[in-house]
Design a protein around this motif. Structure first.
Motif, PDB file in Angstrom:
ATOM      1  N   GLY A 232       0.831  -1.196   0.000  1.00  5.73           N
ATOM      2  CA  GLY A 232       0.000   0.000   0.000  1.00  5.73           C
ATOM      3  C   GLY A 232       0.870   1.251   0.000  1.00  5.73           C
ATOM      4  O   GLY A 232       1.808   1.357   0.789  1.00  5.73           O
ATOM      5  N   VAL A 233       0.563   2.205  -0.891  1.00  6.29           N
ATOM      6  CA  VAL A 233       1.373   3.425  -0.998  1.00  6.29           C
ATOM      7  C   VAL A 233       0.468   4.653  -1.024  1.00  6.29           C
ATOM      8  O   VAL A 233      -0.692   4.585  -1.433  1.00  6.29           O
ATOM      9  CB  VAL A 233       2.269   3.414  -2.258  1.00  6.29           C
ATOM     10  CG1 VAL A 233       3.251   2.251  -2.204  1.00  6.29           C
ATOM     11  CG2 VAL A 233       1.430   3.348  -3.545  1.00  6.29           C
ATOM     12  N   LEU A 234       1.012   5.784  -0.576  1.00  2.00           N
ATOM     13  CA  LEU A 234       0.301   7.052  -0.672  1.00  2.00           C
ATOM     14  C   LEU A 234       1.256   8.130  -1.139  1.00  2.00           C
ATOM     15  O   LEU A 234       2.478   8.039  -0.967  1.00  2.00           O
ATOM     16  CB  LEU A 234      -0.344   7.436   0.656  1.00  2.00           C
ATOM     17  CG  LEU A 234       0.529   7.923   1.803  1.00  2.00           C
ATOM     18  CD1 LEU A 234      -0.319   8.703   2.791  1.00  2.00           C
ATOM     19  CD2 LEU A 234       1.180   6.765   2.533  1.00  2.00           C
ATOM     20  N   ARG A 235       0.696   9.166  -1.731  1.00  2.00           N
ATOM     21  CA  ARG A 235       1.495  10.285  -2.227  1.00  2.00           C
ATOM     22  C   ARG A 235       1.911  11.173  -1.070  1.00  2.00           C
ATOM     23  O   ARG A 235       1.065  11.608  -0.275  1.00  2.00           O
ATOM     24  CB  ARG A 235       0.688  11.084  -3.252  1.00  2.00           C
ATOM     25  CG  ARG A 235       0.422  10.335  -4.544  1.00  2.00           C
ATOM     26  CD  ARG A 235      -0.765  10.915  -5.286  1.00  2.00           C
ATOM     27  NE  ARG A 235      -0.547  12.294  -5.684  1.00  2.00           N
ATOM     28  CZ  ARG A 235      -0.050  12.669  -6.862  1.00  2.00           C
ATOM     29  NH1 ARG A 235       0.267  11.742  -7.753  1.00  2.00           N
ATOM     30  NH2 ARG A 235       0.112  13.930  -7.165  1.00  2.00           N
ATOM     31  N   VAL A 236       3.192  11.460  -0.984  1.00  2.02           N
ATOM     32  CA  VAL A 236       3.733  12.344   0.053  1.00  2.02           C
ATOM     33  C   VAL A 236       4.692  13.320  -0.601  1.00  2.02           C
ATOM     34  O   VAL A 236       5.175  13.098  -1.721  1.00  2.02           O
ATOM     35  CB  VAL A 236       4.449  11.542   1.165  1.00  2.02           C
ATOM     36  CG1 VAL A 236       3.488  10.620   1.885  1.00  2.02           C
ATOM     37  CG2 VAL A 236       5.624  10.746   0.605  1.00  2.02           C
TER      38      VAL A 236
ATOM     39  N   VAL B 292       8.959   4.080  -2.736  1.00  8.00           N
ATOM     40  CA  VAL B 292       8.968   3.105  -3.824  1.00  8.00           C
ATOM     41  C   VAL B 292       8.990   3.812  -5.169  1.00  8.00           C
ATOM     42  O   VAL B 292       8.481   4.933  -5.316  1.00  8.00           O
ATOM     43  CB  VAL B 292       7.742   2.161  -3.750  1.00  8.00           C
ATOM     44  CG1 VAL B 292       7.656   1.481  -2.398  1.00  8.00           C
ATOM     45  CG2 VAL B 292       6.449   2.902  -4.048  1.00  8.00           C
ATOM     46  N   GLN B 293       9.616   3.152  -6.141  1.00  3.59           N
ATOM     47  CA  GLN B 293       9.569   3.582  -7.533  1.00  3.59           C
ATOM     48  C   GLN B 293       8.820   2.507  -8.318  1.00  3.59           C
ATOM     49  O   GLN B 293       9.017   1.305  -8.079  1.00  3.59           O
ATOM     50  CB  GLN B 293      10.971   3.754  -8.115  1.00  3.59           C
ATOM     51  CG  GLN B 293      11.774   4.895  -7.494  1.00  3.59           C
ATOM     52  CD  GLN B 293      12.466   4.475  -6.213  1.00  3.59           C
ATOM     53  OE1 GLN B 293      13.169   3.469  -6.195  1.00  3.59           O
ATOM     54  NE2 GLN B 293      12.271   5.243  -5.145  1.00  3.59           N
ATOM     55  N   VAL B 294       7.949   2.940  -9.219  1.00  5.64           N
ATOM     56  CA  VAL B 294       7.118   1.992  -9.963  1.00  5.64           C
ATOM     57  C   VAL B 294       7.247   2.247 -11.453  1.00  5.64           C
ATOM     58  O   VAL B 294       7.624   3.341 -11.892  1.00  5.64           O
ATOM     59  CB  VAL B 294       5.630   2.107  -9.542  1.00  5.64           C
ATOM     60  CG1 VAL B 294       5.455   1.780  -8.068  1.00  5.64           C
ATOM     61  CG2 VAL B 294       5.078   3.504  -9.843  1.00  5.64           C
TER      62      VAL B 294
ATOM     63  N   HIS C 251       5.885  15.131  -5.559  1.00  2.76           N
ATOM     64  CA  HIS C 251       5.396  14.014  -4.750  1.00  2.76           C
ATOM     65  C   HIS C 251       6.271  12.772  -4.913  1.00  2.76           C
ATOM     66  O   HIS C 251       6.909  12.569  -5.949  1.00  2.76           O
ATOM     67  CB  HIS C 251       3.951  13.657  -5.119  1.00  2.76           C
ATOM     68  CG  HIS C 251       2.965  14.725  -4.779  1.00  2.76           C
ATOM     69  ND1 HIS C 251       2.544  15.664  -5.697  1.00  2.76           N
ATOM     70  CD2 HIS C 251       2.332  15.006  -3.608  1.00  2.76           C
ATOM     71  CE1 HIS C 251       1.678  16.477  -5.111  1.00  2.76           C
ATOM     72  NE2 HIS C 251       1.536  16.108  -3.855  1.00  2.76           N
ATOM     73  N   CYS C 252       6.254  11.962  -3.853  1.00  4.07           N
ATOM     74  CA  CYS C 252       6.862  10.634  -3.858  1.00  4.07           C
ATOM     75  C   CYS C 252       5.778   9.619  -3.507  1.00  4.07           C
ATOM     76  O   CYS C 252       4.684   9.986  -3.061  1.00  4.07           O
ATOM     77  CB  CYS C 252       7.981  10.539  -2.823  1.00  4.07           C
ATOM     78  SG  CYS C 252       9.172  11.872  -2.842  1.00  4.07           S
ATOM     79  N   LEU C 253       6.091   8.351  -3.702  1.00  3.31           N
ATOM     80  CA  LEU C 253       5.197   7.283  -3.275  1.00  3.31           C
ATOM     81  C   LEU C 253       5.766   6.657  -2.003  1.00  3.31           C
ATOM     82  O   LEU C 253       6.824   6.018  -2.033  1.00  3.31           O
ATOM     83  CB  LEU C 253       5.048   6.226  -4.369  1.00  3.31           C
ATOM     84  CG  LEU C 253       4.222   6.610  -5.592  1.00  3.31           C
ATOM     85  CD1 LEU C 253       4.187   5.447  -6.589  1.00  3.31           C
ATOM     86  CD2 LEU C 253       2.804   7.004  -5.187  1.00  3.31           C
ATOM     87  N   GLY C 254       5.074   6.856  -0.897  1.00  3.79           N
ATOM     88  CA  GLY C 254       5.533   6.345   0.385  1.00  3.79           C
ATOM     89  C   GLY C 254       4.809   5.075   0.775  1.00  3.79           C
ATOM     90  O   GLY C 254       3.582   4.961   0.613  1.00  3.79           O
ATOM     91  N   SER C 255       5.553   4.107   1.288  1.00  2.50           N
ATOM     92  CA  SER C 255       4.937   2.870   1.770  1.00  2.50           C
ATOM     93  C   SER C 255       4.154   3.141   3.041  1.00  2.50           C
ATOM     94  O   SER C 255       4.633   3.805   3.966  1.00  2.50           O
ATOM     95  CB  SER C 255       6.016   1.815   2.035  1.00  2.50           C
ATOM     96  OG  SER C 255       5.472   0.707   2.725  1.00  2.50           O
TER      97      SER C 255
END
Length: 416
Positions: free
Chosen positions: A150-154, A165-167, A192-196
């Motif tokens: 599960g990831v959210l934008r931070v 994470v990088q996708v 933004h980044c994708l944070g776990s």
């Protein structure tokens, strides 16, 4: 979803929340007056139709265990294969305390295997948010993943406190950084980044294999973010699941209340006219233990004297509390509190059973369970004085008073 086992990690010390975690585990810390932090993860499980839950504890778990027994057992029917079991460290595999998140699950691997799940959902018990975990499991099935994160934008500033994470274009994870100093941003979105989120869906057999592999690996910290995920992203299918908020607001709501200031701000979110976190949505209810106590009461100290009118403005006031001639503003008042005549509570959080004496004033305080503030005392108005008294002061100037702190003695010491 009978083939799913939820495992909630609730064993952290919560040292950054001391003194609130001096006598209780972090997930057992009260939140929003009526709830405990753990109630949000547990409510998400119930609302997601998860009926098999293991709660892994470690430090100071008695308060948490009591809360589960009083408020949550009745939601589960053991005869129908449903349960919520509190599992303390058993040292069946190792004589050490849990060394990391993965080690906590590994040391209970026999308990997990006994249930024969097809999928295992790993959750943290110390975040405030609403989420349907069932949709994440369905995504895991549809993508035929070995692991779904599960990831959210931070923001990049926030990203230093997350696993980043990088996708690729199909949401497959191709890179992972644990709390990097310079987080990698989303391609095409430098803001933004994708944070776990610390939420994982594993295919059960794959999880067991990886836990056993990691347990024998020299130099491993036995942590999902630091060790398990980086070791498998090149060899197995690991995908990211974007956070789908059930809070039904314009902005997604997820809070880590791991510090005193973050905890204070998250609570203060609740007192606004249109709070960011909606606790009044009956389509996604947040459950907790409801004690059999009377409703709150507001009474005059003496009729006709406006300044002695029992009032609460822009505040949350829980059942059993009596505002008796005092004034409460922009605060959260827990159950069975008493705010006496001529007293003033502002921008504060009172836990259960707090008693504010006559003519006392408290501002920007967090006051723990059962504390009795003597008459005529001011707290939160002179931080240097409060430091001399021995109170905990957060980075943003929030005064925290622990229970059983010998408050009267500390107040006397501060006068010197």
């Amino acid at each position: 979803m009978k083939n799913i086992l939820a495992v909630i990690l609730a064993g952290g010390k919560g040292t950054r929340l001391e003194p609130l975690t001096r006598d209780r585990a972090k997930p057992a810390v009260p939140f929003g007056g009526l709830y405990r932090i753990i109630d949000f993860t547990l409510s998400n499980c119930i609302n997601s139709s998860f009926r098999k839950i293991l709660l892994l504890t470690q430090y100071k778990a008695m308060s948490l265990d009591r809360h589960i027994n009083l408020g949550w057992r009745h939601y589960f029917n053991r005869e129908m294969g449903e349960f919520i079991d509190v599992v303390p460290p058993q040292q069946r595999i190792d004589e050490q305390w849990y060394q990391g998140t993965a080690d906590a699950v590994y040391q209970n691997i026999y308990v997990l295997e006994k249930e024969r799940p097809e999928y295992v959902v790993i959750l943290a018990g110390d975040h405030i948010y609403k989420m349907n975990y069932e949709s994440m499991v369905q995504y895991h099935q549809e993508t035929k993943a070995d692991l779904t994160v599960g990831v959210l934008r931070v923001t990049p500033q926030e990203g230093t406190q997350f696993g980043i994470v990088q996708v690729d274009t199909e949401n497959r994870i191709i890179g992972f950084q644990e709390k990097p100093a310079n987080p990698r941003t989303i391609p095409g979105d430098d803001a933004h980044c994708l944070g776990s989120m610390g939420i994982y869906v594993f295919t059960a057999r794959f999880l067991f294999e990886q836990l056993c592999r990691d347990a024998t690996k020299t130099g491993s910290r036995h942590d999902f973010g630091r060790d398990i995920i980086p070791a498998i992203i090149d060899t197995h299918k690991v995908v990211a699941f974007p956070f789908r908020d059930e809070n039904r607001k314009s902005d997604a709501y997820w809070r880590d209340v791991g510090t005193l200031d973050a905890y204070y701000e998250a609570n203060m979110d609740l007192i606004s006219v249109d709070p960011l976190l909606n606790l009044y949505d009956d389509t996604w209810p947040i459950r907790t233990f409801q004690a059999n106590i009377p409703p709150p009461k507001f009474v005059f100290g003496s009729r006709g004297e406006q300044d002695r009118c029992g009032r609460a403005i822009d505040s949350v006031v829980c059942q059993g509390t009596i505002i008796s001639g005092g004034l409460v503003e922009r605060s959260i008042v827990g159950p069975l509190c008493r705010v006496n005549s001529y007293s003033h509570v502002a921008d504060s959080i009172l836990f259960e059973g707090v008693d504010i004496g006559r003519h006392s004033r408290v501002k920007r305080c967090i006051i723990d369970k059962g504390v009795k503030v003597p008459a005529g005392v001011e707290i939160g108005y002179d931080l240097e004085l409060d430091r001399r008294r021995g109170f905990t002061i957060s980075d943003n100037g929030i005064v925290v008073i622990a229970k059983d702190d010998g408050l009267e003695h500390m107040l006397q010491q501060g006068r010197g």
